[in-house]
Design a protein around this motif. Structure first.
Motif, mmCIF file in Angstrom:
data_model
loop_
_atom_site.group_PDB
_atom_site.id
_atom_site.type_symbol
_atom_site.label_atom_id
_atom_site.label_comp_id
_atom_site.label_asym_id
_atom_site.label_seq_id
_atom_site.Cartn_x
_atom_site.Cartn_y
_atom_site.Cartn_z
ATOM 1 N N VAL A 108 -8.266 -12.908 -10.551
ATOM 2 C CA VAL A 108 -8.871 -11.449 -10.459
ATOM 3 C C VAL A 108 -9.602 -11.197 -11.628
ATOM 4 N N ASP A 109 -9.157 -11.502 -12.915
ATOM 5 C CA ASP A 109 -10.318 -11.471 -14.050
ATOM 6 C C ASP A 109 -11.483 -12.196 -14.057
ATOM 7 N N LEU B 24 -9.416 -5.142 3.907
ATOM 8 C CA LEU B 24 -8.604 -4.140 3.005
ATOM 9 C C LEU B 24 -8.989 -4.786 1.636
ATOM 10 N N LEU B 25 -9.047 -5.915 1.443
ATOM 11 C CA LEU B 25 -9.421 -6.605 0.023
ATOM 12 C C LEU B 25 -11.162 -6.197 -0.153
ATOM 13 N N VAL B 26 -11.789 -6.235 0.867
ATOM 14 C CA VAL B 26 -13.215 -5.740 0.169
ATOM 15 C C VAL B 26 -13.264 -4.412 -0.086
ATOM 16 N N SER B 27 -12.461 -3.529 0.560
ATOM 17 C CA SER B 27 -12.264 -2.179 0.243
ATOM 18 C C SER B 27 -11.869 -1.864 -1.167
ATOM 19 N N GLU C 143 -5.150 -3.155 -9.626
ATOM 20 C CA GLU C 143 -3.822 -3.442 -9.826
ATOM 21 C C GLU C 143 -3.070 -3.677 -8.246
ATOM 22 N N ARG C 144 -3.935 -3.080 -7.349
ATOM 23 C CA ARG C 144 -3.337 -3.409 -6.004
ATOM 24 C C ARG C 144 -4.019 -4.649 -5.453
ATOM 25 N N ALA D 34 1.025 -1.123 -0.025
ATOM 26 C CA ALA D 34 0.185 -0.042 0.030
ATOM 27 C C ALA D 34 0.890 1.230 0.097
ATOM 28 N N ALA D 35 1.929 1.177 0.748
ATOM 29 C CA ALA D 35 3.076 2.596 0.839
ATOM 30 C C ALA D 35 3.509 2.637 -0.412
ATOM 31 N N GLY D 36 3.660 1.442 -1.329
ATOM 32 C CA GLY D 36 4.405 1.737 -2.345
ATOM 33 C C GLY D 36 3.681 2.115 -3.770
ATOM 34 N N ALA D 37 2.322 1.796 -3.546
ATOM 35 C CA ALA D 37 1.249 1.769 -4.594
ATOM 36 C C ALA D 37 1.227 2.939 -5.444
#
Length: 204
Positions: free
Chosen positions: A195-196, A139-142, A87-88, A77-80
């Motif tokens: 993901v797709d 986090l994933l839900v968000s 993408e995250r 997250a810090a390097g996103a």
């Protein structure tokens, strides 16, 4: 904190450290109370002072695994930067599966049903292990919600189940066997496909 309290905390943390090192290097079968105590340099009965049951010690070790995985997600997250939510999600998926393959013993311990159930855990043992999964799932839900999913929690749960299955079946060797010798079909391709599948086809 008084000196005795500080020593208690230090020894408690040392027992967890030893257990974490053991499960990382030798797997869950090495996590006997006597072996952990021996490697920590204490009597075999000493862990009972801090952990009333073997399960409570194993849960504390497993929570260390969730903390480490959470740190990986936080670093992502810090390097996103300007990365899109999609993408995250993909980066988190790769980190999740990567952690499972890098630390199979810890990953197995983190999701042991008897520990997640926590029925016999004393309130003093700290938060129940199952609760350690909630910040990561949140986090994933968000992120899934920001990708436009109609039911973010359901979609995130299905994606998590998919990623967990990829991690286990790849680690067991089942997926590499089923996919054959195509070196291009690796874990990242499987994460992309997951993901797709759950978020819709990749944007043009």
């Amino acid at each position: 904190m008084d000196q005795d309290g500080s020593q208690d905390r230090t020894l408690r943390e040392r027992l967890i450290d030893v257990g974490a090192d053991l499960v990382m290097s030798e797997g869950t079968g090495a996590l006997g109370l006597r072996e952990i105590a021996r490697r920590a340099g204490v009597s075999h009965g000493a862990p009972r002072r801090y952990f009333p049951t073997h399960q409570s010690l194993l849960s504390a070790i497993a929570r260390r695994g969730f903390a480490d995985l959470g740190d990986r997600f936080a670093a992502l997250a810090a390097g996103a930067g300007d990365s899109s939510p999609r993408e995250r999600v993909r980066a988190i998926g790769c980190a999740y599966v990567g952690y499972a393959l890098e630390h199979p013993g810890m990953f197995e311990l983190m999701f042991r049903h008897d520990l997640l159930d926590s029925t016999g855990q004393e309130p003093s043992d700290g938060p129940r292990l199952r609760e350690s999964t909630l910040p990561l799932f949140g986090l994933l839900v968000s992120l899934v919600g920001r990708c436009g999913a109609a039911e973010p929690a359901v979609t995130a749960a299905a994606l998590w189940a998919n990623l967990h299955g990829v991690a286990q079946l790849w680690g067991w060797g089942s997926l590499p066997l089923a996919l054959g010798e195509d070196a291009a079909v690796g874990v990242e391709r499987l994460v992309d496909a997951a993901v797709d599948t759950h978020l819709g086809g990749a944007p043009a």
